[in-house]
Design a protein around this motif. Structure first.
Motif, mmCIF file in Angstrom:
data_model
loop_
_atom_site.group_PDB
_atom_site.id
_atom_site.type_symbol
_atom_site.label_atom_id
_atom_site.label_comp_id
_atom_site.label_asym_id
_atom_site.label_seq_id
_atom_site.Cartn_x
_atom_site.Cartn_y
_atom_site.Cartn_z
ATOM 1 N N VAL A 139 0.840 -1.197 0.000
ATOM 2 C CA VAL A 139 0.000 0.000 0.000
ATOM 3 C C VAL A 139 0.878 1.251 0.000
ATOM 4 C CG1 VAL A 139 -1.645 1.364 1.364
ATOM 5 C CG2 VAL A 139 -2.049 -1.076 0.983
ATOM 6 N N ALA A 140 1.933 1.263 0.814
ATOM 7 C CA ALA A 140 2.822 2.436 0.861
ATOM 8 C C ALA A 140 3.431 2.709 -0.511
ATOM 9 C CB ALA A 140 3.917 2.215 1.907
ATOM 10 N N SER A 145 3.410 6.039 -5.464
ATOM 11 C CA SER A 145 3.430 6.121 -6.930
ATOM 12 C C SER A 145 2.179 6.806 -7.494
ATOM 13 C CB SER A 145 3.538 4.720 -7.527
ATOM 14 O OG SER A 145 2.291 4.051 -7.447
ATOM 15 N N GLY A 146 1.173 7.021 -6.657
ATOM 16 C CA GLY A 146 -0.074 7.609 -7.123
ATOM 17 C C GLY A 146 -1.071 6.576 -7.639
ATOM 18 N N ALA A 147 -0.727 5.292 -7.519
ATOM 19 C CA ALA A 147 -1.615 4.231 -8.005
ATOM 20 C C ALA A 147 -2.844 4.057 -7.126
ATOM 21 C CB ALA A 147 -0.849 2.910 -8.105
ATOM 22 N N LEU A 148 -2.745 4.490 -5.869
ATOM 23 C CA LEU A 148 -3.880 4.416 -4.946
ATOM 24 C C LEU A 148 -4.291 5.822 -4.540
ATOM 25 C CD1 LEU A 148 -2.907 1.547 -2.467
ATOM 26 C CD2 LEU A 148 -4.655 1.482 -4.250
ATOM 27 N N THR A 153 -5.295 3.658 3.127
ATOM 28 C CA THR A 153 -4.202 3.202 3.998
ATOM 29 C C THR A 153 -4.139 1.672 4.070
ATOM 30 O OG1 THR A 153 -5.584 3.109 5.987
ATOM 31 C CG2 THR A 153 -4.541 5.243 5.479
ATOM 32 N N ALA A 154 -3.050 1.191 4.652
ATOM 33 C CA ALA A 154 -2.925 -0.250 4.892
ATOM 34 C C ALA A 154 -4.038 -0.730 5.821
ATOM 35 C CB ALA A 154 -1.547 -0.572 5.474
ATOM 36 N N ASP A 180 -15.996 -11.786 -8.613
ATOM 37 C CA ASP A 180 -14.935 -11.172 -9.404
ATOM 38 C C ASP A 180 -15.322 -9.768 -9.867
ATOM 39 O OD1 ASP A 180 -13.350 -13.403 -9.043
ATOM 40 O OD2 ASP A 180 -13.811 -14.276 -10.997
ATOM 41 N N ARG A 181 -16.589 -9.577 -10.201
ATOM 42 C CA ARG A 181 -17.068 -8.255 -10.592
ATOM 43 C C ARG A 181 -16.906 -7.276 -9.430
ATOM 44 N NH1 ARG A 181 -22.190 -6.950 -9.991
ATOM 45 N NH2 ARG A 181 -22.838 -9.120 -10.087
ATOM 46 N N ARG A 182 -17.199 -7.743 -8.230
ATOM 47 C CA ARG A 182 -17.060 -6.878 -7.048
ATOM 48 C C ARG A 182 -15.596 -6.565 -6.761
ATOM 49 N NH1 ARG A 182 -21.603 -10.567 -4.654
ATOM 50 N NH2 ARG A 182 -23.371 -9.504 -5.604
ATOM 51 N N THR A 183 -14.708 -7.500 -7.084
ATOM 52 C CA THR A 183 -13.277 -7.215 -6.946
ATOM 53 C C THR A 183 -12.891 -6.068 -7.876
ATOM 54 O OG1 THR A 183 -12.768 -9.501 -6.308
ATOM 55 C CG2 THR A 183 -10.950 -8.185 -7.181
ATOM 56 N N THR A 184 -13.425 -6.075 -9.081
ATOM 57 C CA THR A 184 -13.162 -4.992 -10.033
ATOM 58 C C THR A 184 -13.688 -3.666 -9.486
ATOM 59 O OG1 THR A 184 -13.265 -6.524 -11.884
ATOM 60 C CG2 THR A 184 -13.532 -4.199 -12.405
ATOM 61 N N TYR A 185 -14.895 -3.662 -8.917
ATOM 62 C CA TYR A 185 -15.449 -2.447 -8.324
ATOM 63 C C TYR A 185 -14.554 -1.939 -7.188
ATOM 64 C CZ TYR A 185 -19.888 -3.592 -10.676
ATOM 65 O OH TYR A 185 -20.867 -3.883 -11.591
ATOM 66 N N LEU A 186 -14.089 -2.861 -6.378
ATOM 67 C CA LEU A 186 -13.219 -2.499 -5.269
ATOM 68 C C LEU A 186 -11.950 -1.839 -5.787
ATOM 69 C CD1 LEU A 186 -12.318 -2.562 -2.310
ATOM 70 C CD2 LEU A 186 -11.584 -4.912 -2.671
ATOM 71 N N LEU A 187 -11.321 -2.456 -6.772
ATOM 72 C CA LEU A 187 -10.091 -1.888 -7.332
ATOM 73 C C LEU A 187 -10.344 -0.514 -7.935
ATOM 74 C CD1 LEU A 187 -8.612 -5.116 -8.926
ATOM 75 C CD2 LEU A 187 -7.606 -3.803 -7.045
ATOM 76 N N ASP A 188 -11.452 -0.378 -8.647
ATOM 77 C CA ASP A 188 -11.789 0.921 -9.249
ATOM 78 C C ASP A 188 -11.955 1.986 -8.163
ATOM 79 O OD1 ASP A 188 -11.738 -0.190 -11.767
ATOM 80 O OD2 ASP A 188 -13.920 -0.318 -11.984
ATOM 81 N N GLY A 189 -12.490 1.609 -7.029
ATOM 82 C CA GLY A 189 -12.750 2.561 -5.962
ATOM 83 C C GLY A 189 -11.511 3.028 -5.207
ATOM 84 N N ILE A 190 -10.452 2.255 -5.219
ATOM 85 C CA ILE A 190 -9.257 2.641 -4.444
ATOM 86 C C ILE A 190 -8.126 3.175 -5.319
ATOM 87 C CG2 ILE A 190 -9.820 1.012 -2.605
ATOM 88 C CD1 ILE A 190 -7.559 -0.816 -3.639
ATOM 89 N N ARG A 191 -8.271 3.078 -6.636
ATOM 90 C CA ARG A 191 -7.222 3.567 -7.537
ATOM 91 C C ARG A 191 -7.047 5.078 -7.400
ATOM 92 N NH1 ARG A 191 -9.315 -0.209 -11.511
ATOM 93 N NH2 ARG A 191 -7.781 -1.861 -11.726
#
Length: 193
Positions: A139-140, A145-148, A153-154, A180-191
């Motif tokens: 996470v750090a 890098s700006g990816a999150l 936070t961790a 898996d769709r919800r995993t995509t939503y999660l990733l989209d939300g923290i990027r």
């Protein structure tokens, strides 16, 4: 020689065979259904009595510790190592979170470890510590890098993984496509933006 530790006694062939049958039965049961599978079921699958499990492994915690490497640890550490090997911090955290959620879905025992269902096991506590360390590190790097998102936070990642473990352990299991769709939503939300 004074102070020398005597070698452990060799197990008889039948005792060695019983131990291996118990280990094999426990690995199969824990992988499929989590660490709380009744010991009677493990004993039955191994063709031994429940007392034999206690004699050989000291009970549930000893049995879990004897097989947790094959059930969860090897795969978890492979996920961490693979994530660390990815150069791009954004791809690294995406791979890590996707792989962790996949492991949670496929291995109910992993959720038992994450939820610290057996806090008396030093080995399971150590697995959680190593996972938390990896969370913080990944996470750090991704935040730097700006990816999150900068406020992610961790502790947020830990809470998301923990909540997912609770939902999978105590809720209705979703279809894999929905999960898996919800995993995509999660990733989209923290990027990062």
């Amino acid at each position: 020689m004074p102070g020398a530790v005597p070698p452990e006694p060799q197990l008889r062939a039948d005792a060695r065979r019983n131990s291996e049958q118990i280990r094999s039965a426990a690995i199969g049961a824990f992988r499929g259904r989590g660490l709380a599978v009744p010991l009677e079921e493990v004993a039955k699958a191994a063709g031994v009595s429940k007392a034999t499990i206690f004699n050989r492994f000291g009970g549930r915690i000893g049995l879990i510790e004897a097989v947790i490497e094959e059930v969860v640890t090897n795969e978890l550490f492979a996920v961490i190592d693979r994530a660390r090997a990815i150069d791009d911090a954004g791809e690294r955290i995406e791979h890590y979170l996707t792989a962790i959620r996949d492991l949670q879905y496929r291995q109910p025992a992993f959720n038992d470890v994450l939820l610290q269902t057996y806090p008396d096991s030093p080995q399971l506590v150590e697995i959680c510590r190593a996972g938390s360390e990896a969370n913080e590190e990944l996470v750090a790097a991704a935040r730097t890098s700006g990816a999150l998102r900068p406020e992610f936070t961790a502790s947020d990642l830990h809470a998301l993984v923990h909540d997912n473990a609770l939902a999978l352990k105590h809720g209705r299991r979703p279809l894999r496509e929905d999960y898996d769709r919800r995993t995509t939503y999660l990733l989209d939300g923290i990027r990062g933006r």
